[in-house]
Design an enzyme around this catalytic site. Structure first.
Site, short mmCIF file in Angstrom:
data_model
loop_
_atom_site.label_atom_id
_atom_site.label_comp_id
_atom_site.label_asym_id
_atom_site.label_seq_id
_atom_site.Cartn_x
_atom_site.Cartn_y
_atom_site.Cartn_z
CB SER A 1 -8.03 2.64 -8.53
OG SER A 1 -9.19 2.07 -7.98
CD GLU B 1 -10.89 -0.24 0.21
OE1 GLU B 1 -10.16 0.05 -0.74
OE2 GLU B 1 -11.95 0.38 0.45
CG HIS C 1 -10.26 3.36 -1.45
ND1 HIS C 1 -10.39 2.22 -2.21
CD2 HIS C 1 -10.09 4.37 -2.32
CE1 HIS C 1 -10.31 2.53 -3.50
NE2 HIS C 1 -10.12 3.84 -3.58
N GLY D 1 -12.46 1.50 -8.92
CA GLY D 1 -11.97 1.14 -10.25
C GLY D 1 -11.24 2.30 -10.88
CB CYS E 1 -13.47 4.70 -5.21
SG CYS E 1 -12.12 5.64 -5.98
#
Length: 372
Positions: free
Chosen positions: A45, A352, A350, A238, A265
């Site tokens: 990103s 994750e 995010h 991204g 995102c």
């Protein structure tokens, strides 16, 4: 080695390179995370950007192969207050400087990062140049102004994989079907993950939760994806402006209602465009591991990891079709939404947690419930 940092508005900072000679041009942004610099550096990103860390001491725990979030380093340059050349951590395998040199990324220290960050917070993210080669201030400012910038540019095609692949045993497995199965998974759920610049931890979590993941390039068309007959579709993060990738938006629009979709995102922003909405550029974006987000459905607040410079305009969407689900408590911006008729939802941050807190992990479980 002396280095100059020049912004497009003429602001200059003088530091020193800790990675040798070089020059880089990009959008200068800042990240407020106290740790996780390796995950930040390997996050696709950040393609086209120059990252400034607000935490003053960087490099103290080194770098290791297990914390890679992609196969490369993506920022054009890395700016810190003070670089620690002598890491002390049992997981360290390499110094940060050697890591940056290996991937051809310029590292600069020894200047007032607080002043740079305060300037960006006031004026907004800017185009800039970092150089040890050209030390002429006027020349550098002109280079910064002449750069095209990120708005309207297709950055996804620069970072997306070229061929499909699977994920198993914490690694990439080349392949074009769902033949790759993580050890210990019984009756896995099949997920196609669009690679807009994804981070490996998204794949790690999906497989840990019982999914068989097939990663496909961003250019993959809707018929190809549907021909794989997945249980669900994942849209990754991204770089850059989502409006710079209209072909991708058309593909996701064609998949709406066909399979459950979860976007993160940039994937969230692309879903917003696929719903018929629009996006806009934030003044200086959200980048760090301490952004508070409220889930409007549960009332709970999660501290989240974020990295984005664009935002979905909720007013551009039809409220009969799309519902706002999450908001940023710092500025009230859109952090999540879901479609009322199709099985599709997304968040701007995010979950994750690489780097960042684990507060938002529940979103992966929410996605899997849609697939069962």
């Amino acid at each position: 080695m002396k280095a100059l940092i020049a912004l497009e508005d003429g602001t200059l900072f003088e530091g020193r390179s800790f990675t040798g000679p070089g020059e880089a041009i990009g959008e200068i942004v800042f990240n407020t995370s106290m740790s996780g610099y390796q995950e930040i550096l390997t996050d696709p990103s950040y393609t086209g950007q120059i990252v400034t860390m607000t935490y003053p001491l960087i490099g103290n725990y080194g770098v290791n192969k297990d914390d890679m979030e992609s196969a490369s380093v993506h920022p054009k340059a890395f700016l810190v207050k003070e670089y620690n050349a002598y890491p002390s951590n049992f997981r360290s395998e390499q110094t940060l400087a050697d890591f940056l040199i290996e991937y051809g990324t310029l590292g600069v220290e020894g200047f007032d990062t607080r002043a740079l960050v305060r300037h960006i917070r006031t004026k907004g993210a800017m185009k800039g140049v970092v150089s040890t080669v050209d030390l002429d201030p006027e020349s550098l400012v002109e280079k910064a102004r002449a750069w095209t910038g990120l708005v309207g540019q297709d950055m996804v095609s620069k970072v997306s994989c070229r061929e499909p692949y699977g994920w198993a045993d914490n690694g990439v497995v080349p392949g074009t079907d769902f033949s790759t199965v993580q050890a210990g998974i019984d009756k896995p759920l099949k997920v196609v993950a669009f690679d807009f610049g994804l981070k490996y931890n998204q794949l790690r979590i999906l497989t840990e939760k019982g999914c068989q993941v097939q990663v496909v390039p961003a250019s993959t068309d809707a018929d190809t994806v549907l021909g794989m007959n997945p249980d669900g579709i994942f849209l990754s993060n991204g770089p850059g402006d989502p409006e710079g990738a209209p072909v991708v938006v058309d593909t996701i629009r064609a998949l709406l209602g066909k399979k459950p979709i979860f976007g993160i995102c940039l994937g969230h922003q692309i879903l917003g465009l696929a719903y018929g909405g629009s996006t806009f550029k934030l003044k200086f974006g959200h980048r760090g591991g301490n952004q508070p987000v409220k889930d409007l459905g549960t009332g709970k607040v999660a501290i989240t990891s974020q990295n984005h410079g664009f935002c979905v305009d909720m007013d551009s969407l039809n409220s009969d079709d799309v519902e706002l689900t999450h908001i940023n408590l710092n500025d009230g911006s859109v952090e999540g939404m879901r479609h009322k008729r199709y099985p599709a939802f997304s968040v701007q941050y995010h979950p994750e947690h690489a780097p960042g807190p684990h507060d938002a992990m529940y979103l992966f479980d929410r996605f899997l419930e849609m697939l069962r």
